[in-house]
Design an enzyme around this catalytic site. Sequence first.
Site, PDB file in Angstrom:
ATOM      1  N   MET A  79       0.718  -1.301  -0.127  1.00  0.00           N
ATOM      2  CA  MET A  79       0.078   0.046   0.026  1.00  0.00           C
ATOM      3  C   MET A  79       0.928   1.361   0.022  1.00  0.00           C
ATOM      4  SD  MET A  79      -2.930  -1.528   2.771  1.00  0.00           S
ATOM      5  CE  MET A  79      -4.015  -0.203   2.476  1.00  0.00           C
ATOM      6  N   HIS A  80       0.385   2.267  -0.143  1.00  0.00           N
ATOM      7  CA  HIS A  80       0.734   3.789  -0.069  1.00  0.00           C
ATOM      8  C   HIS A  80       1.483   4.401  -1.174  1.00  0.00           C
ATOM      9  CE1 HIS A  80      -0.876   3.273   3.978  1.00  0.00           C
ATOM     10  NE2 HIS A  80       0.238   2.151   4.259  1.00  0.00           N
ATOM     11  N   ASP A 238      -3.017  -4.848   0.708  1.00  0.00           N
ATOM     12  CA  ASP A 238      -2.724  -5.933   1.365  1.00  0.00           C
ATOM     13  C   ASP A 238      -3.297  -6.244   2.528  1.00  0.00           C
ATOM     14  OD1 ASP A 238      -1.393  -4.335   2.844  1.00  0.00           O
ATOM     15  OD2 ASP A 238       0.875  -4.957   2.057  1.00  0.00           O
TER      16      ASP A 238
END
Length: 499
Positions: A79-80, A238
């Site tokens: 992520m991110h 995730d």
Amino acid sequence: MALLMGIDLGTSSLKTIVIDEQGQVMGESARSYALESPAAGYAEQDPETWWQACVATIQDVLKVCPAKAVTAISFSGQMHGLVALDKNYQPVRPAILHCDVRSAKQVEHLNQLFTRDEVINWMMNPIYTGFLLPSLLWLKANEPKNFDKTAYVCLPKDYIKLKLTGELSSDFSDASATLAFDIENIAWSKRILDKAGLPIAIFPKCFETTENIGTVCRSAAETTGLKPDTLVVAGGGDQVMQGIGNGMVGLDKATVNIGSSGQVCFHTDRAVKNPSLSTNCFCGYKKGRWILFGATMTAGLSLSWWNKVLGESDYKKMNEDISQIPAGSGGVLYLPYLNGERTPHVNPNISGLFMGVNLETTKAHMTRAVMEGVTFSLMACIESCGYLGYQANALVASGGGARSKPWLQMQADVFNLPLAVAKIQEQASLGAAIVAGVGAGLYKDLNEGCTAAVQYEEEIIQPNAAEHMIYQDYYALYKKAFADSKDVLEKLTQRGRNS
């Protein structure tokens, strides 16, 4: 026989599995790749490296699973991170990952630009390095030519979907972890982006995790061996997908994960606003579902780093050796802040620390101390969620930390909670495969998919009361060690990055 494919794009590897409708794994493959650090505190990967790993793993599983039987595909992803694309959907530079800390100045700028109330109510998360929004502002300030080339941005797994379908899209769970998303109203936030000076038009259309977003295009079919028009389902970040792969789709469920980073996650029916901004709240797998969690930055990465320092690769022997060391590692403490920390410190400018090393300290003592330190950091995540009213009676453990029996026991003893473990180790890719099944209509919903595909090991790891008492003492020392060392750690971190 219908088969379902799940692809998990992680920080250190990409994994692909194929299951049947009963959750039986029919094929699996993985490819590892490096995390590039061109400067201190930087963390990057070439999106083409992900695609090459994706192609290779798909080709591997299709050697044992007929492509014509693969009904649908879905995804889990780290992520991110920021993937910046030009007008032709080509990467303009390497992706900037979640564990990157270069955007410290942009984080400071955003914290000055937005009031604390705006951060709590609009972003609903602490502003932290490695998130897409500050990374994009870093790009604008430091690589203006690349920023000018940027026509679109997306999350890491979305690039793989783009390559497979020819269409750019994201999903609510991953998009909500960018700091540019309206988490309550489930849409890109015009008020955040306007105030940050960024165009909303560069952000992709978003879908629910189980929505169909297209099919495998002809060029991707030729490259991978998949059949054209294979259904592609949105997937998710995730953390959401690991929860699904662990059967955690109910509101009373909680998980603990030790992957490259680590998380303790609760599923909720409301968007949780934390006045202290020490936790994260993102969208879940559908409207009306959110996840609340605390995150530690270098969980499994701490053990990987330490084993690399030692030249250790025999994990079986490592587990045997640390099992001979009593709780507390002979008085050695480890603070797992190798690249800053999120929960509860929200500080990218601290680093790790060993404390209490003495003439009796062995390699096994220090290895166990690393594992205990990571577990203490997860205990801090549990406490932070507890302050908001979320408590667990038991946890489902996942990630690399769930493959080590002594580490599982440490977790149970520190948390004083029983732990269950799913039989399939790759929970994120399993979650993606279950999502593919829902998108394809093979399961009526995620509850049915999890009931069919998720099974647990018979043994429940129970906490040991005596060990828990020992760990309570060490956990108090762990928190005091950080409080007493914080200023020194910040100064050392800065000197290390400038050296």
